[in-house]
Design an enzyme around this catalytic site. Structure first.
Site, PDB file in Angstrom:
ATOM      1  N   LYS A 136       0.871  -1.186   0.000  1.00 45.30           N
ATOM      2  CA  LYS A 136       0.000   0.000   0.000  1.00 45.30           C
ATOM      3  C   LYS A 136       0.901   1.227   0.000  1.00 45.30           C
ATOM      4  O   LYS A 136       2.006   1.181   0.534  1.00 45.30           O
ATOM      5  CB  LYS A 136      -0.886   0.014   1.252  1.00 45.30           C
ATOM      6  CG  LYS A 136      -2.150   0.839   1.091  1.00 45.30           C
ATOM      7  CD  LYS A 136      -3.242   0.062   0.387  1.00 45.30           C
ATOM      8  CE  LYS A 136      -4.462   0.908   0.132  1.00 45.30           C
ATOM      9  NZ  LYS A 136      -5.587   0.142  -0.402  1.00 45.30           N
ATOM     10  N   ASP A 164      -6.919   4.238  -4.622  1.00 41.91           N
ATOM     11  CA  ASP A 164      -7.602   4.083  -3.327  1.00 41.91           C
ATOM     12  C   ASP A 164      -8.252   5.443  -3.075  1.00 41.91           C
ATOM     13  O   ASP A 164      -8.552   6.174  -4.039  1.00 41.91           O
ATOM     14  CB  ASP A 164      -6.599   3.691  -2.230  1.00 41.91           C
ATOM     15  CG  ASP A 164      -7.284   3.254  -0.938  1.00 41.91           C
ATOM     16  OD1 ASP A 164      -7.856   2.157  -0.898  1.00 41.91           O
ATOM     17  OD2 ASP A 164      -7.291   4.034   0.033  1.00 41.91           O
TER      18      ASP A 164
HETATM   19  P1  NDP Z   1     -13.073   7.477  -2.767  1.00 42.33           P
HETATM   20  O1  NDP Z   1     -12.027   8.498  -2.573  1.00 42.33           O
HETATM   21  O2  NDP Z   1     -13.621   7.266  -4.132  1.00 42.33           O
HETATM   22  O3  NDP Z   1     -14.318   7.757  -1.778  1.00 42.33           O
HETATM   23  C1  NDP Z   1     -14.166   7.819  -0.393  1.00 42.33           C
HETATM   24  C2  NDP Z   1     -15.507   8.190   0.197  1.00 42.33           C
HETATM   25  O4  NDP Z   1     -15.452   8.010   1.601  1.00 42.33           O
HETATM   26  C3  NDP Z   1     -15.896   9.626  -0.058  1.00 42.33           C
HETATM   27  O5  NDP Z   1     -17.292   9.730  -0.200  1.00 42.33           O
HETATM   28  C4  NDP Z   1     -15.430  10.323   1.220  1.00 42.33           C
HETATM   29  O6  NDP Z   1     -16.148  11.519   1.528  1.00 42.33           O
HETATM   30  C5  NDP Z   1     -15.737   9.262   2.258  1.00 42.33           C
HETATM   31  N1  NDP Z   1     -14.850   9.416   3.408  1.00 42.33           N
HETATM   32  C6  NDP Z   1     -13.484   9.440   3.406  1.00 42.33           C
HETATM   33  N2  NDP Z   1     -13.025   9.645   4.650  1.00 42.33           N
HETATM   34  C7  NDP Z   1     -14.119   9.740   5.445  1.00 42.33           C
HETATM   35  C8  NDP Z   1     -14.315   9.934   6.835  1.00 42.33           C
HETATM   36  N3  NDP Z   1     -13.274  10.093   7.663  1.00 42.33           N
HETATM   37  N4  NDP Z   1     -15.595   9.951   7.305  1.00 42.33           N
HETATM   38  C9  NDP Z   1     -16.649   9.789   6.467  1.00 42.33           C
HETATM   39  N5  NDP Z   1     -16.521   9.622   5.142  1.00 42.33           N
HETATM   40  C10 NDP Z   1     -15.274   9.593   4.643  1.00 42.33           C
HETATM   41  O7  NDP Z   1     -12.461   6.115  -2.185  1.00 42.33           O
HETATM   42  P2  NDP Z   1     -12.876   4.617  -2.513  1.00 42.33           P
HETATM   43  O8  NDP Z   1     -14.347   4.524  -2.709  1.00 42.33           O
HETATM   44  O9  NDP Z   1     -11.967   4.116  -3.562  1.00 42.33           O
HETATM   45  O10 NDP Z   1     -12.443   3.875  -1.164  1.00 42.33           O
HETATM   46  C11 NDP Z   1     -13.336   3.773  -0.052  1.00 42.33           C
HETATM   47  C12 NDP Z   1     -12.863   2.657   0.865  1.00 42.33           C
HETATM   48  O11 NDP Z   1     -12.805   1.428   0.133  1.00 42.33           O
HETATM   49  C13 NDP Z   1     -11.455   2.840   1.456  1.00 42.33           C
HETATM   50  O12 NDP Z   1     -11.431   2.242   2.744  1.00 42.33           O
HETATM   51  C14 NDP Z   1     -10.580   2.017   0.526  1.00 42.33           C
HETATM   52  O13 NDP Z   1      -9.384   1.611   1.143  1.00 42.33           O
HETATM   53  C15 NDP Z   1     -11.506   0.833   0.256  1.00 42.33           C
HETATM   54  N6  NDP Z   1     -11.218   0.071  -0.940  1.00 42.33           N
HETATM   55  C16 NDP Z   1     -11.170   0.681  -2.167  1.00 42.33           C
HETATM   56  C17 NDP Z   1     -10.905  -0.078  -3.296  1.00 42.33           C
HETATM   57  C18 NDP Z   1     -10.953   0.511  -4.662  1.00 42.33           C
HETATM   58  O14 NDP Z   1     -10.879  -0.276  -5.631  1.00 42.33           O
HETATM   59  N7  NDP Z   1     -11.095   1.802  -4.845  1.00 42.33           N
HETATM   60  C19 NDP Z   1     -10.580  -1.516  -3.195  1.00 42.33           C
HETATM   61  C20 NDP Z   1     -10.773  -2.068  -1.865  1.00 42.33           C
HETATM   62  C21 NDP Z   1     -11.045  -1.279  -0.796  1.00 42.33           C
HETATM   63  P3  NDP Z   1     -15.348  12.936   1.561  1.00 42.33           P
HETATM   64  O15 NDP Z   1     -14.907  13.159   0.139  1.00 42.33           O
HETATM   65  O16 NDP Z   1     -16.339  13.909   2.075  1.00 42.33           O
HETATM   66  O17 NDP Z   1     -14.176  12.729   2.490  1.00 42.33           O
END
Ligand code: NDP
Length: 450
Positions: A130, A170
């Site tokens: 990572k 991510d």
């Molecule tokens: P994105 O950046 O596309 O989206 C993240 C989302 O989570 C946004 O809506 C953001 O809102 C919200 N968010 C982030 N931090 C916080 C917080 N502290 N409290 C509340 N909401 C929060 O990321 P992904 O969708 O790619 O990733 C989301 C999760 O999935 C992560 O844990 C990642 O590690 C995991 N993941 C992702 C993969 C992928 O293929 N993308 C694969 C496997 C796991 P805001 O913008 O307002 O912060």
């Protein structure tokens, strides 16, 4: 576990804590795995004498570097960048890059640790890593994002490669950022290779990669429901986040007949008791905008209520899918879900549920799928993107979607097999940890001490 093994496990956890004192997320991830695997670990003398668990609790290496870049006004900024290469015993290090002010070594070490076991569950030849930076992309122009990505790659390029370490996206790293990172890698390495996944389809990307984590989560969920002779039709699904994982999970859940009653951002939650219309999700899914603004766009078009500063878990639902970030669902949230008769919690994010929350799920017999199993669709598709790059080919969308479904079903079945069933309850969490650890530990042992 007998008392002597319990003592050994406590000693092991003490040892991990003393070596990683300021890294609570990393300790949490190691403890989570150890609690489930320690009993079988202590019965495998070869694993124990080779100190497999101890070795897996220390990343192969951590690369730390300065990222210096210039903003649109000509001001210079200095950020920190890291790549944690956790375990390469099964294949090249594999895992996303995260840009977020909260990024630090504890978070990246926990994510890399989880990634090793998640990759193992896919059955593909990929390891765990990572990376990321404490850079905050919020409010930055497209050119600033490009310059930051290039500066980040100026150092990272010497540590990655198609057979060495293959990063992906991510939080805050999507198709645009992967494009900038890949472009800079190609220039510096003077080679066109699949050293990153999540690329645009025009230069080596794969169909279904963007959708894979969210779709895979729903495929896994469907397997859980099928074991109970249920399906997604009319189920009320609460989802947190509104990024890549959350929106694709929502899209697939709605396609399969569910009602998605929440999406959220770091500022609050949008609740829609009738269910957010699928066409609104489809309309915003490709937009590149701030999560809160995106949710306001949905609310303006489709209705629903905005709850500032709240989380989705207080609303009545049948299924909860935390898809935002680590430790976003705590003990109080778990109690609220239990009170509202929630049946299943399946993790789209990595380690979104606290240890207390997980204990409550077990206690109340709420089925709980850990991210290393239920969100493995993203890394599985990354593995398939690597296979396409290595063979100079591009596979059709339908073939990839079917393959994703097959992999998620297989992960589900591995979890059930290793968890067993007790009074109708499958401990998916335990099943995933045991199945994943068995594969990684065998590979580590077979490759000798080092
Ligand atoms: P994105 O950046 O596309 O989206 C993240 C989302 O989570 C946004 O809506 C953001 O809102 C919200 N968010 C982030 N931090 C916080 C917080 N502290 N409290 C509340 N909401 C929060 O990321 P992904 O969708 O790619 O990733 C989301 C999760 O999935 C992560 O844990 C990642 O590690 C995991 N993941 C992702 C993969 C992928 O293929 N993308 C694969 C496997 C796991 P805001 O913008 O307002 O912060």
């Amino acid at each position: 576990m007998n008392s002597s093994n319990e003592r050994c496990m406590d000693n092991f956890i003490d040892w991990v804590e003393s070596r990683n004192a300021d890294e609570p997320e990393f300790i949490q991830a190691v403890r989570d795995l150890a609690c489930d695997v320690y009993a079988s670990y202590s019965e495998r003398k070869a694993w124990q004498s080779a100190k497999v668990l101890e070795r897996l609790s220390e990343p192969d290496r951590i690369i730390s570097f300065r990222v210096c870049w210039e903003d649109d006004r000509g001001d210079i900024h200095v950020n920190r960048g890291w790549r944690v290469q956790h375990c390469g015993a099964i294949g090249p290090y594999k895992g996303g890059i995260r840009f977020h002010p909260s990024v630090n070594t504890s978070i990246l070490k926990f994510l890399a640790f989880e990634q090793t076991f998640k990759s193992a569950l896919t059955g593909l030849p990929i390891g765990g890593g990572k990376g990321g930076s404490d850079f905050d992309p919020r409010g930055r122009s497209d050119r600033e994002i490009m310059r930051f990505c290039q500066a980040f790659m100026n150092e990272l390029y010497r540590h990655i490669g198609e057979n060495t370490d293959v990063p992906a996206g991510d939080i805050n790293v999507g198709r645009r950022e992967i494009g900038y990172l890949f472009g800079q890698y190609r220039r510096l390495a003077n080679t066109f290779s699949g050293a990153l996944t999540g690329k645009d389809i025009e230069f080596g990307g794969s169909h279904v990669r963007m959708e894979a984590t969210g779709y895979g989560l729903i495929y896994f969920l469907r397997c859980m429901l099928a074991r109970r002779d249920q399906d997604l039709e009319t189920q009320r699904v609460a989802i947190s986040g509104s990024g890549n994982v959350a929106l694709h999970a929502a899209q697939k859940a709605i396609d399969l007949g569910a009602r998605v009653i929440t999406l959220s951002s770091s500022k609050g939650v949008l609740h829609h008791s009738e269910g957010i219309p699928g066409k609104e999700i489809n309309r915003v899914i490709e937009l590149r905008m701030d999560s809160t603004e995106l949710l306001e766009k949905i609310r303006a078009a489709a209705g629903g209520d905005w709850h500032e500063g709240e989380k989705p878990w207080q609303f009545e639902c049948d299924i909860a899918l935390p898809c935002a970030t680590q430790n976003e669902l705590d003990g109080e949230d778990a109690k609220a879900l239990a009170q509202n008769q929630c049946l299943i919690v399946a993790e789209g994010a990595n380690m979104p549920c606290t240890e207390t929350a997980i204990e409550i799920f077990k206690d109340r017999k709420i089925l709980h799928a850990p991210g290393k199993a239920s969100n493995a669709g993203g890394v599985a598709l990354s593995g398939l993107e690597m296979a396409q790059n290595a063979s100079f080919s591009r596979w059709e969308q339908q073939r990839l979607d079917e393959k994703l479904l097959e992999i998620m079903q297989d992960i589900h079945n591995q979890c059930v097999k290793h968890a067993g069933e007790h009074d109708g309850y499958v401990d998916y969490h335990r099943g995933a940890n045991i199945a994943a650890f068995n594969r990684v530990a065998s590979a580590v042992l077979a490759q000798g001490i080092g």
